[in-house]
Design an enzyme around this catalytic site. Structure first.
Site, PDB file in Angstrom:
ATOM      1  N   HIS A  95      36.907  31.441  42.333  1.00  0.00           N
ATOM      2  CA  HIS A  95      37.886  32.643  42.374  1.00  0.00           C
ATOM      3  C   HIS A  95      37.017  33.703  42.327  1.00  0.00           C
ATOM      4  O   HIS A  95      36.468  33.850  41.172  1.00  0.00           O
ATOM      5  CB  HIS A  95      38.952  32.298  41.673  1.00  0.00           C
ATOM      6  CG  HIS A  95      40.246  33.176  42.138  1.00  0.00           C
ATOM      7  ND1 HIS A  95      40.146  34.626  41.647  1.00  0.00           N
ATOM      8  CD2 HIS A  95      41.050  32.982  43.071  1.00  0.00           C
ATOM      9  CE1 HIS A  95      41.033  34.994  42.306  1.00  0.00           C
ATOM     10  NE2 HIS A  95      41.805  34.271  42.955  1.00  0.00           N
ATOM     11  N   GLU A 167      38.129  34.311  50.642  1.00  0.00           N
ATOM     12  CA  GLU A 167      38.844  35.237  49.824  1.00  0.00           C
ATOM     13  C   GLU A 167      38.052  36.737  50.129  1.00  0.00           C
ATOM     14  O   GLU A 167      37.081  36.854  49.616  1.00  0.00           O
ATOM     15  CB  GLU A 167      38.660  35.251  48.559  1.00  0.00           C
ATOM     16  CG  GLU A 167      39.494  34.070  47.983  1.00  0.00           C
ATOM     17  CD  GLU A 167      39.369  34.314  46.031  1.00  0.00           C
ATOM     18  OE1 GLU A 167      40.595  34.438  45.668  1.00  0.00           O
ATOM     19  OE2 GLU A 167      38.411  34.107  45.874  1.00  0.00           O
TER      20      GLU A 167
END
EC number: 5.3.1.1
Length: 250
Positions: A95, A167
């Site tokens: 992430h 992302e």
């Protein structure tokens, strides 16, 4: 046919009572049959309770991180064996917040991927460019390099345990969102990159989620794009009605 997935990353939100409250709402509101596989990722301290509560539902549970070692003197860390022992078989790795705040490198993330796969966990592998990369026109190179360094070393048979989550870092927590066209352009590039490296079967089967400020208002248009297979949801996953709206947008 590849799976549609909507995964809610709760980050460092919700104490034990709040976690139970939100889970009860989700169990009550999310239909037993949806077009997407639904996953939630509460905090470590609430994972065991969440896994137990969701055991007989269609909602899956994921960890937000795992350590790359099997065990040992790593104060404050959680191993893959600990997660699977409580019924948690999915983990989010790479992430953007782990990369930026905790300085996780591509090499470290690749080691975590290996450890998770060794324990037969499903990996939601996150990657994406920063604003400066997009502004300089280097975004495709950054994304390809993160992919190659993070997951291209794994065996072909392990790809069934990989979910990709693109992302655009510049669109996370900023209120900015990549346009549906920008999302599709990058997802198509990602799938083509995988096709060149691993062949059409893996490229066509792997789910690629979009993870940049998905909201009830924009989910349907983003999810309508052919190479967008769902979303990794942040803030909107913390409210049952918002998350439900996103789940049912597929």
């Amino acid at each position: 046919m590849r799976k549609s997935i909507v995964a809610g990353n709760w980050k460092m939100h919700k104490n034990a009572a709040q976690t139970e409250e939100l889970l009860n709402e989700l169990i009550a509101k999310i239909p037993a049959k949806t077009n997407a596989q639904v996953i939630v990722a509460p905090t470590f301290v609430n994972l065991q309770a969440a896994a137990a509560k969701l055991k007989n539902t269609t909602i899956g549970v994921s960890a937000q991180n795992v350590h790359q070692a099997e065990g040992g003197a790593f104060t404050g860390e959680i191993s893959a064996d600990m997660l699977t022992s409580i019924g948690v078989n999915t983990v989010i790795l790479g992430h953007s917040e782990r990369r930026a705040i905790f300085h996780e490198t591509d090499a470290l993330i690749a080691n975590k991927v290996d450890t998770a796969l060794k324990h037969d966990m499903t990996v939601i592998f996150c990657f994406g460019e920063e604003l400066k990369d997009r502004q300089s026109g280097n975004h495709f190179n950054i994304v390809e390099n993160q992919l190659r360094d993070g997951v291209f070393h794994i065996a072909k048979e392990s790809w069934s345990k990989i979910v990709l989550a693109y992302e655009p870092v510049w669109a996370i927590g900023t209120g900015e969102t990549a346009s549906p066209e920008q999302a599709q352009e990058m997802h198509e590039f990602i799938r083509e990159t995988i096709r060149k490296a691993f062949g059409a079967e893996i490229a066509d089967e792997v789910s690629i989620l979009y993870g940049g400020s998905v909201k009830p208002e924009n989910a349907k248009e983003i999810f309508s794009k052919p190479d967008v297979d769902g979303g990794l949801i942040g803030g909107a996953a913390l409210k049952a009605d918002d998350f439900l709206a996103i789940v049912t947008a597929i």
